[in-house]
Design an enzyme around this catalytic site. Structure first.
Site, short mmCIF file in Angstrom:
data_model
loop_
_atom_site.label_atom_id
_atom_site.label_comp_id
_atom_site.label_asym_id
_atom_site.label_seq_id
_atom_site.Cartn_x
_atom_site.Cartn_y
_atom_site.Cartn_z
N TRP A 37 -19.97 14.99 11.74
CA TRP A 37 -19.14 14.86 10.72
C TRP A 37 -18.97 15.71 9.34
O TRP A 37 -20.43 15.68 9.26
CB TRP A 37 -18.80 13.55 10.57
CG TRP A 37 -18.66 12.09 11.51
CD1 TRP A 37 -19.49 12.43 13.07
CD2 TRP A 37 -17.11 12.64 12.19
NE1 TRP A 37 -17.94 11.46 13.62
CE2 TRP A 37 -17.23 11.49 13.13
CE3 TRP A 37 -15.90 13.18 11.97
CZ2 TRP A 37 -15.79 11.79 13.91
CZ3 TRP A 37 -14.51 12.76 12.50
CH2 TRP A 37 -14.72 12.15 12.86
N THR B 213 0.60 -1.13 0.09
CA THR B 213 -0.30 0.01 0.31
C THR B 213 0.92 1.29 -0.14
O THR B 213 1.65 1.19 0.64
CB THR B 213 -1.10 -0.48 1.21
OG1 THR B 213 -0.23 0.21 2.35
CG2 THR B 213 -2.22 -1.22 1.35
N LYS C 171 -14.68 16.60 11.37
CA LYS C 171 -15.62 16.53 12.97
C LYS C 171 -15.40 18.43 13.20
O LYS C 171 -15.12 19.30 13.67
CB LYS C 171 -14.26 15.85 13.96
CG LYS C 171 -15.70 15.29 15.09
CD LYS C 171 -14.93 14.45 15.91
CE LYS C 171 -16.23 14.40 16.22
NZ LYS C 171 -16.00 12.94 18.01
N GLU D 22 -5.69 -4.28 -0.98
CA GLU D 22 -5.88 -5.36 0.25
C GLU D 22 -6.98 -6.06 -0.37
O GLU D 22 -7.19 -7.11 -0.13
CB GLU D 22 -5.86 -4.76 1.37
CG GLU D 22 -5.14 -4.25 2.48
CD GLU D 22 -5.12 -2.89 2.34
OE1 GLU D 22 -5.56 -1.85 1.11
OE2 GLU D 22 -4.53 -1.82 3.21
P1 AMP Z 1 -5.39 2.15 -2.45
O1 AMP Z 1 -5.48 0.73 -1.70
O2 AMP Z 1 -4.57 3.00 -3.05
O3 AMP Z 1 -6.31 1.39 -3.89
O4 AMP Z 1 -6.77 2.99 -2.16
C1 AMP Z 1 -7.97 2.41 -1.58
C2 AMP Z 1 -8.45 3.39 -0.59
O5 AMP Z 1 -9.00 4.19 -1.80
C3 AMP Z 1 -10.28 2.67 -0.46
O6 AMP Z 1 -10.17 2.67 0.87
C4 AMP Z 1 -11.17 4.38 -0.22
O7 AMP Z 1 -10.49 5.32 0.76
C5 AMP Z 1 -10.25 5.05 -1.74
N1 AMP Z 1 -11.01 4.88 -3.10
C6 AMP Z 1 -11.08 3.45 -3.44
N2 AMP Z 1 -11.93 3.85 -4.71
C7 AMP Z 1 -12.43 4.72 -4.20
C8 AMP Z 1 -14.04 5.74 -4.91
N3 AMP Z 1 -14.49 5.11 -5.45
N4 AMP Z 1 -14.29 6.59 -3.97
C9 AMP Z 1 -13.19 7.55 -2.73
N5 AMP Z 1 -12.72 6.21 -2.11
C10 AMP Z 1 -12.62 5.68 -3.37
#
Ligand code: AMP
Length: 544
Positions: A444, A184, A439, A328
């Site tokens: 929120w 990540t 917040k 993940e």
């Molecule tokens: P990553 O592991 O870098 O792909 O990031 C995952 C995170 O990206 C998720 O937990 C979300 O917070 C954000 N994310 C992914 N897709 C979306 C989406 N369509 N809308 C809002 N947040 C998203």
């Protein structure tokens, strides 16, 4: 009673073998770092994966070894995906946009024995050479003619393949054998590793193919803008050959004009990527007054797709599928493909549905929980922390017990760190990353909601909403805008008026600041952490 069916372990190389036999006309088109366009069928890719496996075995790569890649989307990267996992080794994709420190950390943490890199990254590796682990073999993904002069001892990818047999005795591996490793981008602390298996990867490809058939079907030509160095390009290098779709790999040229030209020249039917990429394509479509002729669908994920962006593409004949997922989760968890009955609803209603993150893909369960851990109803109103469970989701982080313990709940579900609601039709709506929620006076405010609305203002090219500390309310929202024209910024009162149609007055941003650009993370998302740092010490108008 036990059933009586065969158990044949799911295996990644079987996808490519199947594609080579069943979809001989499909394959990979790649913009090469060498500067030209390269074409290869899946049959050729399968044969070269065999040669590559022999070559890697010659370098001493054995079962369980980690082979790292530092590369754009292209056919050699694709061959590595299959050859490395097919041999029983682990393909570790490294994001070149990570800081040098993070990159060195993950190379060490993963224990990579080989690193294969594109020509673009030679200077990067030369600069780090002294700090790389001793014994790490470096392979340049090019041919002999393009090998650069360098003080670093690079091996040549095409030399590894040359003269090798195309047939390789791919071992039959238990399906839980590790196949891929992706870290990540971790904005705080060290990056954490998600270690995929053959089983999880093949199942993800199958689930994805059922979920997004408009992109994934025989004869489709898919351009993955989403990089192969980030969560396996959302699974496209596996799902495309599985269904007989071709891949059009853009290499490192990801600006709007290059993407438009490639889509036009290669009759691309679908393209997948994060919202920031679509800003570039959108501007190009506005310039040229139309879409790339064959483009039928864009899949947008990684960050929330603003409604204005969805409407732009839909208004020009390009279907938008808004998807959500995480590293993940292999990564796709939900998709925005509408059911047949939803497609006959009025445009406005369809756009409202598409602005949400869609419904779960088969094989991924979703639950939202309140602060005390109790499940919340899926009524579109209750908001809670989002947890997921399924065969394509990590059961823990690679060699990181502490992070694993934090992420998993008592029922064995994985905590996403996202805050969301789910409606009665199953549509997920992500309000925020929990750390990005604002917040204010104990209530929120969703930064995503406010950004979504501000993006519809004609003078806003891009924007982000962040929390600013406030003496009375704890935190209040600040709107940070990249104006389309720096000399003609939008008017905050106009944006407030647009927002008031959707949110309460107390949720409106207290102030607006214009900037030239927004900081991005290694995966191309707006980095709110960096933005909050940039505005550290900022004093809101009434907070002095
Ligand atoms: P990553 O592991 O870098 O792909 O990031 C995952 C995170 O990206 C998720 O937990 C979300 O917070 C954000 N994310 C992914 N897709 C979306 C989406 N369509 N809308 C809002 N947040 C998203």
């Amino acid at each position: 009673m036990q059933g009586q069916m065969m158990h044949v372990p799911l295996s990644i190389i079987e996808i490519l073998r199947f594609a080579a036999e069943s979809h001989p006309g499909a394959g990979i088109v790649s913009v090469r770092t060498e500067g030209d366009l390269h074409r290869e069928s899946y049959a050729e890719a399968y044969a070269r994966a065999g040669q590559l496996a022999h070559g890697l075995a010659g370098l001493g790569v054995g079962p369980g070894d980690r082979v790292a890649t530092l590369a754009w989307n292209g056919y050699r990267h694709f061959e590595l995906y299959y050859a490395v996992s097919g041999m029983g080794a682990v393909c570790h994709t490294i994001n070149p946009r990570l800081s040098a420190e993070q990159m060195l950390y993950i190379i060490g943490h993963a224990g990579d024995s080989v690193l294969c890199l594109d020509l673009t990254f030679v200077p990067l590796i030369e600069a780090l050479a002294d700090k790389l682990p001793g014994g790490l073999k470096l392979v340049l993904m090019t041919d002999r003619a393009h090998m650069p002069e360098s003080a670093v001892d690079f091996l040549c990818y095409e030399d590894l393949l040359a003269g090798q047999h195309t047939a390789y005795a791919w071992p039959e591996l238990p399906e839980d054998t590790a196949a891929g490793l992706c870290y990540t981008s971790g904005t705080t602390g060290h990056p954490k590793g998600a270690l995929y298996t053959h089983r999880s990867t093949v199942l993800h490809a199958l689930f994805l193919s059922i979920a997004v058939p408009r992109s994934l079907h025989e004869g489709a030509r898919i351009l993955p803008v989403v990089p192969m160095f980030h969560v396996n390009s959302w699974g496209l290098p596996y799902a495309a050959p599985l269904v007989g779709a071709s891949l059009v790999m853009p290499g490192g040229r990801l600006d709007g004009a290059s993407l438009f030209d490639l889509m036009e020249a290669e009759a691309v039917t679908a393209s997948w990527g994060v919202p920031t990429v679509w800003l570039g394509l959108r501007a190009e479509m506005e310039n040229r007054g139309g879409k790339p002729a064959a483009l039928d669908q864009v899949v947008i994920g990684g960050s929330a797709a603003p409604r204005a962006m969805i409407e732009f593409f839909e208004g020009r004949g390009v279907d938008v599928c808004h998807a959500w997922g995480m590293t993940e989760m292999s990564p796709v968890g939900t998709h925005g493909q509408l059911s047949r009955s939803m497609q006959s609803e009025p445009f406005d209603r369809q756009m409202a549905l598409k602005s949400k993150q869609g419904r779960r893909v088969f094989g991924v369960e979703l639950k939202i929980t309140g602060e005390d851990g109790t499940r919340q109803p899926h009524d579109g109103k209750a908001v809670g922390e989002l947890f997921v469970r399924g065969n394509t989701i990590i059961s823990g982080y690679y060699q990181n017990a502490e992070a694993t313990e934090k992420a998993m709940d008592a029922e064995g579900w994985f905590g996403t760190g996202d805050v969301a609601s789910i409606d009665a039709q199953g549509f997920l709506y992500i309000q925020d990353r929990s750390k990005d929620l604002i917040k204010s006076g104990g209530e929120w405010i969703s930064s995503i909601d406010l950004e979504n609305i501000a993006m519809a203002h004609p003078k806003v090219a891009n924007c982000a909403v962040i929390a600013i500390p406030h003496p009375k309310w704890d935190e209040r929202p600040l709107l940070v805008v990249v104006p389309r024209d720096a000399g003609d910024p939008p008017d905050l009162a106009e944006i407030h008026a647009m927002m008031l149609e959707h949110v309460a007055r107390w949720q409106l941003p207290d102030a607006m600041e214009c900037v030239e650009d927004l900081p991005l993370t290694a995966t191309g998302k707006v980095s709110k952490l960096t933005l909050r740092q940039r505005f550290d010490g900022y004093v809101l108008p009434d907070a002095g």
